[in-house]
Design a protein around this motif. Structure first.
Motif, PDB file in Angstrom:
ATOM      1  N   SER A  71      26.378  40.533  56.321  1.00 45.97           N
ATOM      2  CA  SER A  71      25.999  39.233  55.752  1.00 45.97           C
ATOM      3  C   SER A  71      27.047  38.697  54.785  1.00 45.97           C
ATOM      4  O   SER A  71      27.084  37.501  54.510  1.00 45.97           O
ATOM      5  N   CYS A  72      27.919  39.560  54.286  1.00 45.70           N
ATOM      6  CA  CYS A  72      28.971  39.078  53.365  1.00 45.70           C
ATOM      7  C   CYS A  72      30.028  38.286  54.117  1.00 45.70           C
ATOM      8  O   CYS A  72      30.844  37.605  53.495  1.00 45.70           O
ATOM      9  N   GLN A  73      30.031  38.378  55.437  1.00 48.75           N
ATOM     10  CA  GLN A  73      31.050  37.680  56.223  1.00 48.75           C
ATOM     11  C   GLN A  73      30.538  36.371  56.794  1.00 48.75           C
ATOM     12  O   GLN A  73      31.245  35.692  57.528  1.00 48.75           O
ATOM     13  N   GLU A 108      22.456  45.545  49.318  1.00 50.41           N
ATOM     14  CA  GLU A 108      23.221  45.976  48.142  1.00 50.41           C
ATOM     15  C   GLU A 108      24.562  45.266  48.030  1.00 50.41           C
ATOM     16  O   GLU A 108      24.997  44.902  46.947  1.00 50.41           O
ATOM     17  N   GLY A 109      25.249  45.138  49.156  1.00 44.06           N
ATOM     18  CA  GLY A 109      26.554  44.484  49.091  1.00 44.06           C
ATOM     19  C   GLY A 109      27.517  45.216  48.171  1.00 44.06           C
ATOM     20  O   GLY A 109      28.242  44.605  47.384  1.00 44.06           O
ATOM     21  N   THR A 110      27.548  46.527  48.292  1.00 41.80           N
ATOM     22  CA  THR A 110      28.280  47.383  47.354  1.00 41.80           C
ATOM     23  C   THR A 110      29.754  47.006  47.196  1.00 41.80           C
ATOM     24  O   THR A 110      30.290  47.047  46.098  1.00 41.80           O
ATOM     25  N   CYS A 111      30.402  46.656  48.289  1.00 41.54           N
ATOM     26  CA  CYS A 111      31.845  46.403  48.200  1.00 41.54           C
ATOM     27  C   CYS A 111      32.149  44.926  47.956  1.00 41.54           C
ATOM     28  O   CYS A 111      33.314  44.524  47.952  1.00 41.54           O
ATOM     29  N   GLU A 112      31.124  44.139  47.762  1.00 42.43           N
ATOM     30  CA  GLU A 112      31.277  42.715  47.443  1.00 42.43           C
ATOM     31  C   GLU A 112      32.118  41.957  48.467  1.00 42.43           C
ATOM     32  O   GLU A 112      32.968  41.134  48.108  1.00 42.43           O
ATOM     33  N   GLY A 113      31.903  42.280  49.724  1.00 42.91           N
ATOM     34  CA  GLY A 113      32.534  41.480  50.769  1.00 42.91           C
ATOM     35  C   GLY A 113      33.897  41.961  51.228  1.00 42.91           C
ATOM     36  O   GLY A 113      34.609  41.241  51.916  1.00 42.91           O
ATOM     37  N   GLN A 114      34.247  43.195  50.867  1.00 45.39           N
ATOM     38  CA  GLN A 114      35.560  43.723  51.277  1.00 45.39           C
ATOM     39  C   GLN A 114      35.504  44.417  52.643  1.00 45.39           C
ATOM     40  O   GLN A 114      36.498  45.006  53.067  1.00 45.39           O
ATOM     41  N   MET A 115      34.360  44.375  53.296  1.00 47.59           N
ATOM     42  CA  MET A 115      34.146  45.064  54.576  1.00 47.59           C
ATOM     43  C   MET A 115      34.426  46.553  54.453  1.00 47.59           C
ATOM     44  O   MET A 115      35.048  47.169  55.321  1.00 47.59           O
ATOM     45  N   ALA A 116      34.043  47.123  53.339  1.00 46.64           N
ATOM     46  CA  ALA A 116      34.260  48.547  53.098  1.00 46.64           C
ATOM     47  C   ALA A 116      32.939  49.288  52.929  1.00 46.64           C
ATOM     48  O   ALA A 116      32.913  50.456  52.569  1.00 46.64           O
ATOM     49  N   CYS A 117      31.834  48.612  53.179  1.00 49.01           N
ATOM     50  CA  CYS A 117      30.538  49.291  53.152  1.00 49.01           C
ATOM     51  C   CYS A 117      29.744  48.653  54.293  1.00 49.01           C
ATOM     52  O   CYS A 117      30.283  47.828  55.008  1.00 49.01           O
ATOM     53  N   SER A 118      28.502  49.029  54.484  1.00 50.77           N
ATOM     54  CA  SER A 118      27.716  48.267  55.450  1.00 50.77           C
ATOM     55  C   SER A 118      26.349  47.993  54.862  1.00 50.77           C
ATOM     56  O   SER A 118      25.384  47.807  55.568  1.00 50.77           O
ATOM     57  N   THR A 119      26.291  47.972  53.543  1.00 52.77           N
ATOM     58  CA  THR A 119      25.004  47.786  52.864  1.00 52.77           C
ATOM     59  C   THR A 119      24.556  46.327  52.879  1.00 52.77           C
ATOM     60  O   THR A 119      23.521  45.999  52.320  1.00 52.77           O
ATOM     61  N   CYS A 120      25.342  45.486  53.499  1.00 52.04           N
ATOM     62  CA  CYS A 120      24.942  44.076  53.620  1.00 52.04           C
ATOM     63  C   CYS A 120      24.563  43.762  55.073  1.00 52.04           C
ATOM     64  O   CYS A 120      24.449  42.606  55.436  1.00 52.04           O
ATOM     65  N   HIS A 121      24.372  44.811  55.877  1.00 54.00           N
ATOM     66  CA  HIS A 121      24.050  44.664  57.309  1.00 54.00           C
ATOM     67  C   HIS A 121      22.730  43.913  57.510  1.00 54.00           C
ATOM     68  O   HIS A 121      21.722  44.250  56.895  1.00 54.00           O
TER      69      HIS A 121
HETATM   70  S1  FES Z   1      29.284  43.858  51.110  1.00 51.73           S
HETATM   71 FE1  FES Z   1      30.349  45.563  51.859  1.00 51.73          FE
HETATM   72  S2  FES Z   1      30.712  45.060  53.888  1.00 51.73           S
HETATM   73 FE2  FES Z   1      29.569  43.395  53.181  1.00 51.73          FE
END
Ligand code: FES
Length: 110
Positions: free
Chosen positions: A84-86, A36-49
């Motif tokens: 994965s966003c990182q 999902e990448g809900t927070c678009e790379g802000q490291m505020a979710c973990s849906t991109c695990h």
């Molecule tokens: S998209 Fe939210 S932490 Fe990676």
């Protein structure tokens, strides 16, 4: 082209081709992975695990503390888990193995 080998929760293998500078999250989404990448790379979710292949994990730049903290909260986390966003694709990552954790399926409500 940087080839990334995704393995879905069903064990299906999907090869995606990305460009240097592209984030693994976006490549996974483009390949139809349930990230999902809900927070678009802000490291505020973990849906991109995602779970990185053991052989590859040490070749990635290390996670920063915020990423580690977020991963602590992720379901189904493993020793080689990353957000994965990182992860930014570079030529060195050609052939990267990435598995989608089982729990991603639950988040999709399937
Ligand atoms: S998209 Fe939210 S932490 Fe990676």
């Amino acid at each position: 082209m940087i080839r990334v080998n995704f393995v879905t929760t069903d064990g299906q293998k999907i090869v995606a081709e990305g460009q240097p500078g592209q984030r693994l999250l976006e490549l996974g989404q483009a390949a139809g992975m349930p990230l999902e990448g809900t927070c678009e790379g802000q490291m505020a979710c973990s849906t991109c695990h995602v779970v990185i292949g053991a052989d590859w994990f040490d070749r990635l730049p290390a996670a920063v503390e915020d990423e580690e903290d977020m991963l602590d909260l992720a379901a189904g986390v493993t020793r080689t888990s990353r957000l994965s966003c990182q992860i930014v694709l570079t030529r060195d990552l050609d052939g990267l193995d990435v598995r989608i954790p089982d729990e991603a399926r639950d988040m999709q409500g399937r």
